[in-house]
Motif scaffolding. Structure first.
Motif, PDB file in Angstrom:
ATOM      1  N   ASN A  91       1.358  -1.151   0.226  1.00  0.00           N
ATOM      2  CA  ASN A  91      -0.445  -0.297  -0.074  1.00  0.00           C
ATOM      3  C   ASN A  91       0.799   1.222   0.198  1.00  0.00           C
ATOM      4  O   ASN A  91       0.268   2.430   0.776  1.00  0.00           O
ATOM      5  CB  ASN A  91      -1.340  -0.027   1.495  1.00  0.00           C
ATOM      6  CG  ASN A  91      -1.787  -1.040   1.150  1.00  0.00           C
ATOM      7  OD1 ASN A  91      -2.252  -1.011   0.325  1.00  0.00           O
ATOM      8  ND2 ASN A  91      -2.081  -1.929   1.966  1.00  0.00           N
ATOM      9  N   HIS A  92       2.051   0.908  -0.377  1.00  0.00           N
ATOM     10  CA  HIS A  92       3.001   2.611  -0.217  1.00  0.00           C
ATOM     11  C   HIS A  92       3.537   2.569  -1.854  1.00  0.00           C
ATOM     12  O   HIS A  92       3.523   1.532  -2.572  1.00  0.00           O
ATOM     13  CB  HIS A  92       4.010   2.396   0.522  1.00  0.00           C
ATOM     14  CG  HIS A  92       4.036   2.189   1.431  1.00  0.00           C
ATOM     15  ND1 HIS A  92       3.376   1.541   2.830  1.00  0.00           N
ATOM     16  CD2 HIS A  92       4.430   3.564   2.498  1.00  0.00           C
ATOM     17  CE1 HIS A  92       2.843   1.651   3.657  1.00  0.00           C
ATOM     18  NE2 HIS A  92       4.102   3.088   3.724  1.00  0.00           N
ATOM     19  N   LYS A  93       3.538   3.342  -2.348  1.00  0.00           N
ATOM     20  CA  LYS A  93       3.848   3.700  -3.535  1.00  0.00           C
ATOM     21  C   LYS A  93       5.089   5.029  -3.904  1.00  0.00           C
ATOM     22  O   LYS A  93       4.650   5.981  -2.939  1.00  0.00           O
ATOM     23  CB  LYS A  93       2.451   4.335  -4.860  1.00  0.00           C
ATOM     24  CG  LYS A  93       2.684   4.600  -6.154  1.00  0.00           C
ATOM     25  CD  LYS A  93       1.558   3.971  -7.177  1.00  0.00           C
ATOM     26  CE  LYS A  93       2.284   4.165  -8.575  1.00  0.00           C
ATOM     27  NZ  LYS A  93       0.343   4.393  -9.054  1.00  0.00           N
ATOM     28  N   ASN A  94       5.998   5.478  -4.940  1.00  0.00           N
ATOM     29  CA  ASN A  94       6.753   6.414  -4.504  1.00  0.00           C
ATOM     30  C   ASN A  94       7.044   6.633  -3.569  1.00  0.00           C
ATOM     31  O   ASN A  94       7.231   7.423  -2.505  1.00  0.00           O
ATOM     32  CB  ASN A  94       5.961   7.634  -4.898  1.00  0.00           C
ATOM     33  CG  ASN A  94       5.510   7.366  -6.861  1.00  0.00           C
ATOM     34  OD1 ASN A  94       5.851   6.875  -7.059  1.00  0.00           O
ATOM     35  ND2 ASN A  94       4.197   8.148  -6.704  1.00  0.00           N
ATOM     36  N   TYR A  95       8.065   5.453  -3.116  1.00  0.00           N
ATOM     37  CA  TYR A  95       9.538   5.448  -2.039  1.00  0.00           C
ATOM     38  C   TYR A  95      10.597   5.151  -1.656  1.00  0.00           C
ATOM     39  O   TYR A  95      10.959   4.815  -2.965  1.00  0.00           O
ATOM     40  CB  TYR A  95       8.749   5.379  -0.424  1.00  0.00           C
ATOM     41  CG  TYR A  95       8.954   3.473  -0.683  1.00  0.00           C
ATOM     42  CD1 TYR A  95       9.750   2.492   0.182  1.00  0.00           C
ATOM     43  CD2 TYR A  95       7.445   2.533  -1.728  1.00  0.00           C
ATOM     44  CE1 TYR A  95       9.226   1.045  -0.421  1.00  0.00           C
ATOM     45  CE2 TYR A  95       7.401   1.791  -1.655  1.00  0.00           C
ATOM     46  CZ  TYR A  95       7.917   0.920  -1.614  1.00  0.00           C
ATOM     47  OH  TYR A  95       8.359  -0.957  -1.634  1.00  0.00           O
ATOM     48  N   TYR A  96      11.327   5.534  -1.176  1.00  0.00           N
ATOM     49  CA  TYR A  96      12.831   5.404  -1.388  1.00  0.00           C
ATOM     50  C   TYR A  96      12.510   3.704  -0.321  1.00  0.00           C
ATOM     51  O   TYR A  96      12.536   3.658   0.665  1.00  0.00           O
ATOM     52  CB  TYR A  96      13.340   6.623  -0.288  1.00  0.00           C
ATOM     53  CG  TYR A  96      13.825   7.589  -1.543  1.00  0.00           C
ATOM     54  CD1 TYR A  96      14.686   7.429  -2.959  1.00  0.00           C
ATOM     55  CD2 TYR A  96      12.696   8.595  -1.353  1.00  0.00           C
ATOM     56  CE1 TYR A  96      14.513   8.988  -3.571  1.00  0.00           C
ATOM     57  CE2 TYR A  96      12.738   9.898  -2.269  1.00  0.00           C
ATOM     58  CZ  TYR A  96      13.550  10.136  -3.507  1.00  0.00           C
ATOM     59  OH  TYR A  96      13.450  10.973  -4.302  1.00  0.00           O
ATOM     60  N   ASN A 128      17.862  14.876   2.069  1.00  0.00           N
ATOM     61  CA  ASN A 128      16.686  15.685   2.685  1.00  0.00           C
ATOM     62  C   ASN A 128      15.468  15.020   2.538  1.00  0.00           C
ATOM     63  O   ASN A 128      14.765  15.361   2.784  1.00  0.00           O
ATOM     64  CB  ASN A 128      16.693  16.939   2.431  1.00  0.00           C
ATOM     65  CG  ASN A 128      16.378  17.658   3.358  1.00  0.00           C
ATOM     66  OD1 ASN A 128      16.835  17.470   4.656  1.00  0.00           O
ATOM     67  ND2 ASN A 128      15.209  18.973   3.037  1.00  0.00           N
ATOM     68  N   LEU A 129      15.703  13.499   3.157  1.00  0.00           N
ATOM     69  CA  LEU A 129      14.371  12.704   2.779  1.00  0.00           C
ATOM     70  C   LEU A 129      13.792  13.319   4.369  1.00  0.00           C
ATOM     71  O   LEU A 129      14.983  12.883   4.555  1.00  0.00           O
ATOM     72  CB  LEU A 129      14.548  11.030   2.559  1.00  0.00           C
ATOM     73  CG  LEU A 129      15.293  11.177   0.604  1.00  0.00           C
ATOM     74  CD1 LEU A 129      15.345   9.214   0.391  1.00  0.00           C
ATOM     75  CD2 LEU A 129      14.294  11.898   0.431  1.00  0.00           C
ATOM     76  N   GLU A 171      12.518   7.304  10.184  1.00  0.00           N
ATOM     77  CA  GLU A 171      12.675   8.600   9.635  1.00  0.00           C
ATOM     78  C   GLU A 171      13.547   9.601  10.259  1.00  0.00           C
ATOM     79  O   GLU A 171      14.729   9.025  10.900  1.00  0.00           O
ATOM     80  CB  GLU A 171      11.359   9.447  10.526  1.00  0.00           C
ATOM     81  CG  GLU A 171       9.840   8.704  10.255  1.00  0.00           C
ATOM     82  CD  GLU A 171       8.945   8.891  10.908  1.00  0.00           C
ATOM     83  OE1 GLU A 171       8.496   9.722  11.845  1.00  0.00           O
ATOM     84  OE2 GLU A 171       7.361   8.706  10.115  1.00  0.00           O
ATOM     85  N   LYS A 172      13.874  10.398   9.165  1.00  0.00           N
ATOM     86  CA  LYS A 172      15.076  11.854   9.455  1.00  0.00           C
ATOM     87  C   LYS A 172      15.156  12.186  11.015  1.00  0.00           C
ATOM     88  O   LYS A 172      16.324  11.868  11.072  1.00  0.00           O
ATOM     89  CB  LYS A 172      14.812  12.660   8.837  1.00  0.00           C
ATOM     90  CG  LYS A 172      16.176  14.002   8.784  1.00  0.00           C
ATOM     91  CD  LYS A 172      16.020  15.165   7.785  1.00  0.00           C
ATOM     92  CE  LYS A 172      17.457  15.989   7.768  1.00  0.00           C
ATOM     93  NZ  LYS A 172      17.211  16.721   6.294  1.00  0.00           N
ATOM     94  N   ALA A 173      14.352  12.357  11.743  1.00  0.00           N
ATOM     95  CA  ALA A 173      14.469  12.815  13.188  1.00  0.00           C
ATOM     96  C   ALA A 173      15.081  12.206  13.748  1.00  0.00           C
ATOM     97  O   ALA A 173      15.689  11.916  14.719  1.00  0.00           O
ATOM     98  CB  ALA A 173      12.993  13.148  13.370  1.00  0.00           C
ATOM     99  N   GLU A 174      13.972  10.470  13.714  1.00  0.00           N
ATOM    100  CA  GLU A 174      14.987   9.306  14.296  1.00  0.00           C
ATOM    101  C   GLU A 174      16.109   9.222  13.943  1.00  0.00           C
ATOM    102  O   GLU A 174      17.244   8.598  15.140  1.00  0.00           O
ATOM    103  CB  GLU A 174      14.295   8.406  14.167  1.00  0.00           C
ATOM    104  CG  GLU A 174      14.554   6.923  14.971  1.00  0.00           C
ATOM    105  CD  GLU A 174      14.906   7.180  16.872  1.00  0.00           C
ATOM    106  OE1 GLU A 174      15.555   6.543  17.689  1.00  0.00           O
ATOM    107  OE2 GLU A 174      13.723   7.850  16.754  1.00  0.00           O
ATOM    108  N   PHE A 175      16.993   9.203  12.759  1.00  0.00           N
ATOM    109  CA  PHE A 175      18.465   8.898  12.053  1.00  0.00           C
ATOM    110  C   PHE A 175      19.004  10.110  12.797  1.00  0.00           C
ATOM    111  O   PHE A 175      20.076   9.166  13.193  1.00  0.00           O
ATOM    112  CB  PHE A 175      18.262   8.609  10.919  1.00  0.00           C
ATOM    113  CG  PHE A 175      19.078   8.456  10.153  1.00  0.00           C
ATOM    114  CD1 PHE A 175      20.102   7.422  10.179  1.00  0.00           C
ATOM    115  CD2 PHE A 175      20.204  10.058   9.497  1.00  0.00           C
ATOM    116  CE1 PHE A 175      21.053   7.465  10.054  1.00  0.00           C
ATOM    117  CE2 PHE A 175      21.314   9.180   8.826  1.00  0.00           C
ATOM    118  CZ  PHE A 175      21.726   8.490   9.384  1.00  0.00           C
ATOM    119  N   GLU A 176      18.487  10.877  12.481  1.00  0.00           N
ATOM    120  CA  GLU A 176      19.416  12.261  13.607  1.00  0.00           C
ATOM    121  C   GLU A 176      20.261  12.025  15.021  1.00  0.00           C
ATOM    122  O   GLU A 176      20.921  12.541  15.263  1.00  0.00           O
ATOM    123  CB  GLU A 176      18.621  14.002  13.656  1.00  0.00           C
ATOM    124  CG  GLU A 176      18.508  13.922  12.452  1.00  0.00           C
ATOM    125  CD  GLU A 176      18.821  14.860  11.302  1.00  0.00           C
ATOM    126  OE1 GLU A 176      17.696  15.529  11.963  1.00  0.00           O
ATOM    127  OE2 GLU A 176      18.759  15.787  10.018  1.00  0.00           O
TER     128      GLU A 176
END
Length: 182
Positions: A91-96, A128-129, A171-176
């Motif tokens: 159910n996801h499309k256009n994702y990395y 910047n994802l 998510e970016k915030a969690e990675f940072e």
């Protein structure tokens, strides 16, 4: 030749047609394909097609899987990196999607973790994802462990081509936040 990232031990660069022999060694091994649908390639023409497909992704999507090159030996180890997925998956499309694949003799040396971490750094710092996803066969203990160690969070189990897979996200915030702690 474009280099996207480097780690202590590896150069992560665009895949080139000169990688055919290493890529062939990688993708003809049934053990490498155990959790990938058991469809090892049969000939180098398939590898050339795969490399050309990835190279078109660089142009179309600005990203694609990268060759992992050992800095000391200059050998092709496998691939790592991001792929922009335009087909619907879970159910996801256009994702990395974060992925990696190593020649068997390089398993168990921390290479997938090291290069996938560099891929995530590139995703969040250069592209910047806001988020990156990953998929692993539920039975693939090695890959599931790597994704969890990288900080990806298990979301759910879903079926892909009749096989149960784990769906992960970071998510970016969690990675940072994790990066500051290490």
């Amino acid at each position: 030749m474009k280099i996207f990232a480097e780690t202590e031990r590896f150069i992560l660069r665009e895949l080139l047609l000169t990688d055919v022999d290493g890529f062939f060694e990688l993708d003809t091994n049934p053990e490498v394909h155990k959790y990938l649908g058991n469809k090892p390639v049969k000939n180098k023409d398939q590898i050339i097609d795969n490399i050309n497909f990835i190279r078109t992704q660089y142009l179309s999507n600005g990203i694609g899987r990268w060759a992992i090159i050992d800095k000391k030996s200059n050998e092709f180890i496998g691939w790592t990196g991001l792929k922009f997925i335009t087909d619907e998956t879970n159910n996801h499309k256009n994702y990395y999607d974060l992925g990696y694949r190593l020649i068997k003799k390089y398993w168990g040396q921390g290479i997938a973790t090291e290069t996938a971490l560099a891929s995530l750094t590139y995703a969040f710092e250069e592209l910047n994802l806001n988020e990156v996803y990953a998929i692993a066969d539920c039975e693939n203990n090695g890959s599931n462990k790597i994704l969890k160690n990288l900080g990806l969070k298990f979301i759910e189990i879903f079926e892909l081509e009749g096989i149960a897979h784990n769906w992960y996200k970071i998510e970016k915030a969690e990675f940072e936040k994790q990066s500051k702690l290490s």
